[in-house]
Design an enzyme around this catalytic site. Structure first.
Site, PDB file in Angstrom:
ATOM      1  N   GLY A  12       0.784  -1.229   0.000  1.00  0.00           N
ATOM      2  CA  GLY A  12       0.000   0.000   0.000  1.00  0.00           C
ATOM      3  C   GLY A  12       0.820   1.285   0.000  1.00  0.00           C
ATOM      4  O   GLY A  12       0.340   2.324   0.448  1.00  0.00           O
ATOM      5  N   MET A  81      -3.716  -7.276  -6.914  1.00  0.00           N
ATOM      6  CA  MET A  81      -3.067  -8.282  -7.748  1.00  0.00           C
ATOM      7  C   MET A  81      -4.012  -9.377  -8.256  1.00  0.00           C
ATOM      8  O   MET A  81      -3.573 -10.461  -8.620  1.00  0.00           O
ATOM      9  CB  MET A  81      -1.868  -8.888  -7.001  1.00  0.00           C
ATOM     10  CG  MET A  81      -0.810  -7.846  -6.636  1.00  0.00           C
ATOM     11  SD  MET A  81      -0.178  -6.844  -8.026  1.00  0.00           S
ATOM     12  CE  MET A  81       0.931  -8.038  -8.802  1.00  0.00           C
ATOM     13  N   ASN A  98      -5.737   2.096 -12.900  1.00  0.00           N
ATOM     14  CA  ASN A  98      -4.711   1.185 -12.373  1.00  0.00           C
ATOM     15  C   ASN A  98      -3.339   1.800 -12.595  1.00  0.00           C
ATOM     16  O   ASN A  98      -3.143   2.566 -13.545  1.00  0.00           O
ATOM     17  CB  ASN A  98      -4.791  -0.150 -13.121  1.00  0.00           C
ATOM     18  CG  ASN A  98      -3.760  -1.160 -12.651  1.00  0.00           C
ATOM     19  OD1 ASN A  98      -3.585  -1.358 -11.437  1.00  0.00           O
ATOM     20  ND2 ASN A  98      -3.060  -1.795 -13.578  1.00  0.00           N
ATOM     21  N   HIS A 100       0.568   0.545 -13.322  1.00  0.00           N
ATOM     22  CA  HIS A 100       1.300  -0.638 -13.774  1.00  0.00           C
ATOM     23  C   HIS A 100       2.780  -0.288 -13.887  1.00  0.00           C
ATOM     24  O   HIS A 100       3.129   0.758 -14.426  1.00  0.00           O
ATOM     25  CB  HIS A 100       0.752  -1.100 -15.132  1.00  0.00           C
ATOM     26  CG  HIS A 100       1.416  -2.346 -15.613  1.00  0.00           C
ATOM     27  ND1 HIS A 100       1.128  -3.593 -15.094  1.00  0.00           N
ATOM     28  CD2 HIS A 100       2.399  -2.533 -16.517  1.00  0.00           C
ATOM     29  CE1 HIS A 100       1.902  -4.491 -15.683  1.00  0.00           C
ATOM     30  NE2 HIS A 100       2.682  -3.868 -16.550  1.00  0.00           N
ATOM     31  N   SER A 127       3.008   3.436 -15.566  1.00  0.00           N
ATOM     32  CA  SER A 127       1.890   3.998 -16.332  1.00  0.00           C
ATOM     33  C   SER A 127       0.625   3.958 -15.495  1.00  0.00           C
ATOM     34  O   SER A 127       0.400   2.991 -14.760  1.00  0.00           O
ATOM     35  CB  SER A 127       1.629   3.155 -17.595  1.00  0.00           C
ATOM     36  OG  SER A 127       2.790   3.004 -18.376  1.00  0.00           O
ATOM     37  N   ASP A 136      -4.154  -4.807 -18.484  1.00  0.00           N
ATOM     38  CA  ASP A 136      -3.112  -3.785 -18.678  1.00  0.00           C
ATOM     39  C   ASP A 136      -3.134  -3.149 -20.070  1.00  0.00           C
ATOM     40  O   ASP A 136      -2.103  -2.662 -20.557  1.00  0.00           O
ATOM     41  CB  ASP A 136      -1.711  -4.368 -18.391  1.00  0.00           C
ATOM     42  CG  ASP A 136      -1.590  -4.887 -16.966  1.00  0.00           C
ATOM     43  OD1 ASP A 136      -2.235  -4.316 -16.064  1.00  0.00           O
ATOM     44  OD2 ASP A 136      -0.840  -5.861 -16.752  1.00  0.00           O
TER      45      ASP A 136
END
Ligand code: GAR
Length: 201
Positions: A12, A81, A98, A100, A127, A136
């Site tokens: 986190g 995940m 998200n 990545h 990104s 993704d």
């Protein structure tokens, strides 16, 4: 107020960067809940310390039901995940982002740092993208680039990328909260114009 729900599975540190940015005013909004699919995730402790509601939930349906009730403006995946299914990504389309650890479209999936090293790349990064059903592969909002040094290991490279993530993610969330970034017809818009390339942070 602009409510942000954050989904995590582990440490986190990106969650913490976003909480800090809401506290110092760089994000005009608040983290209204942290959801983890792992009860031992350290990020739950970070949420508890910040006085933020925590939920441990597994499965898209349980998470979707919780989010429907909470009705956040934005759902942020921060080291979550598990792969979310198409029903979930459609339900929250345009409100689900998200981070990545690669310069997408390079290295979708796992082990991105080792793969960038093995390929002999000289740059790498992270990104932030809108989430769509394909893993993704959703429209990229912004990226940060870091150099790869000759003696890097995947651990040293990961820590350089994570430092970049902690700047990038709060910036993108701030833009979304301010209404400056939108998803329209599968395209990212920034300040009322379609983006032709990801923003560089
Ligand atoms: C981050 O580096 C993020 O980019 C990565 O997990 C880490 C979570 O760190 N995400 C993925 O690999 C998604 N497939 P954190 O829990 O300390 O924020």
């Amino acid at each position: 107020a602009y409510g942000i729900a954050v989904l995590i599975s582990g440490n986190g540190s990106n969650l913490q960067a976003i909480i800090d940015a809401t506290h110092n005013g760089s994000i005009q909004g608040q983290v209204s809940a942290v959801i983890s699919n792992k009860k031992e995730a350290f990020g739950l402790e970070r949420a508890r310390k910040a006085g933020i509601a925590q939920a441990v939930l597994s499965g898209d349906d349980a998470i979707a039901a919780y989010l429907q009730d909470l009705a956040p403006q934005l759902i942020v995946l921060a080291g979550y995940m598990r792969v979310l299914g198409a029903a979930f990504t459609h339900q929250f389309a345009g409100r689900l982002i998200n981070i990545h650890p690669s310069l997408l479209p390079a290295y979708r999936g796992l082990n991105t740092h080792a793969r960038a090293l093995a390929a002999g790349d000289t740059t790498h990064g992270c990104s932030v993208h809108f989430v769509t059903p394909e893993l993704d592969a959703g429209p990229v909002i912004a990226q940060s680039t870091v150099p790869i040094q000759p003696h890097d290991t995947s651990e040293s490279l990961q820590s350089r990328v994570q430092a970049a993530e902690h700047r990038l993610y709060p910036q993108v969330v701030a833009w979304l909260a301010a209404g400056r970034v939108e998803l329209k017809e599968d395209q990212v818009w920034f300040d009322q114009s379609p983006l032709h390339a990801p923003l560089q942070v």
